[in-house]
Design a protein around this motif. Structure first.
Motif, short mmCIF file in Angstrom:
data_model
loop_
_atom_site.label_atom_id
_atom_site.label_comp_id
_atom_site.label_asym_id
_atom_site.label_seq_id
_atom_site.Cartn_x
_atom_site.Cartn_y
_atom_site.Cartn_z
N THR A 52 35.87 49.38 34.56
CA THR A 52 35.52 48.15 34.97
C THR A 52 34.05 48.01 34.70
OG1 THR A 52 35.12 49.62 37.23
CG2 THR A 52 37.10 48.28 37.24
N HIS A 57 34.73 45.37 29.47
CA HIS A 57 34.96 44.14 29.90
C HIS A 57 34.60 43.35 28.60
CE1 HIS A 57 35.42 40.17 31.87
NE2 HIS A 57 34.47 39.95 31.71
N GLY A 112 30.98 37.88 28.11
CA GLY A 112 32.04 38.29 29.22
C GLY A 112 31.93 37.38 29.96
#
Length: 147
Positions: A52, A57, A112
């Motif tokens: 995470t 990401h 992102g």
């Protein structure tokens, strides 16, 4: 039988099409840079779902931007080449607009953010792609109808 005579301006169409090849290479470099930052080894296409962190990401976003590019580029280039047979300047400008929009899409998506919403910075590629498809379709109908 139809004879096709290419307007010298069709060279602009070919250059616009060629720009998509260079952007594809840049996509690969961009994705590779994000892969390196995320420390995500090959052959994994994406970082695991249990990661995470921001680097994972961003890598996933860059990879998805590249995948989306590869999904759309063949159709866009085909439409560009077909549309350019009758409308070389208009098609070349739309092809250039498509490439610039796809670059903006890649940069925005790779940054992102929640849900990869940065990709909306380049979402205009859809208008260029639809316009090229419409012009290519018109060329087919015009040829059949003798226009």
């Amino acid at each position: 039988m139809a004879t096709v005579t290419l307007d010298p301006a069709y060279g602009w169409v070919l250059l616009a099409a060629t720009s998509t090849f260079f952007l594809n290479s840049y996509h690969s470099i961009n994705t590779g840079n994000y892969r390196k930052k995320a420390k995500c080894p090959y052959p994994a296409a994406y970082a695991p779902a249990d990661r995470t962190d921001e680097d994972a990401h961003r890598f996933n976003c860059a990879q998805r931007a590249h995948a989306n590019y590869i999904e759309n580029q063949p159709s866009a280039v085909a439409a560009l080449l077909l549309a350019g047979l009758r409308f070389p300047i208009t098609s070349a400008l739309m092809g250039a607009g498509w490439t610039v929009s796809r670059y903006m899409y890649m940069v925005g998506y790779s940054q992102g953010g929640e849900g990869g919403k940065g990709r909306y910075k380049g979402i205009y590629f859809w208008f260029f792609q639809a316009g090229l498809a419409a012009l290519a379709s018109y060329n087919g109908v015009a040829l059949l109808m003798g226009w």
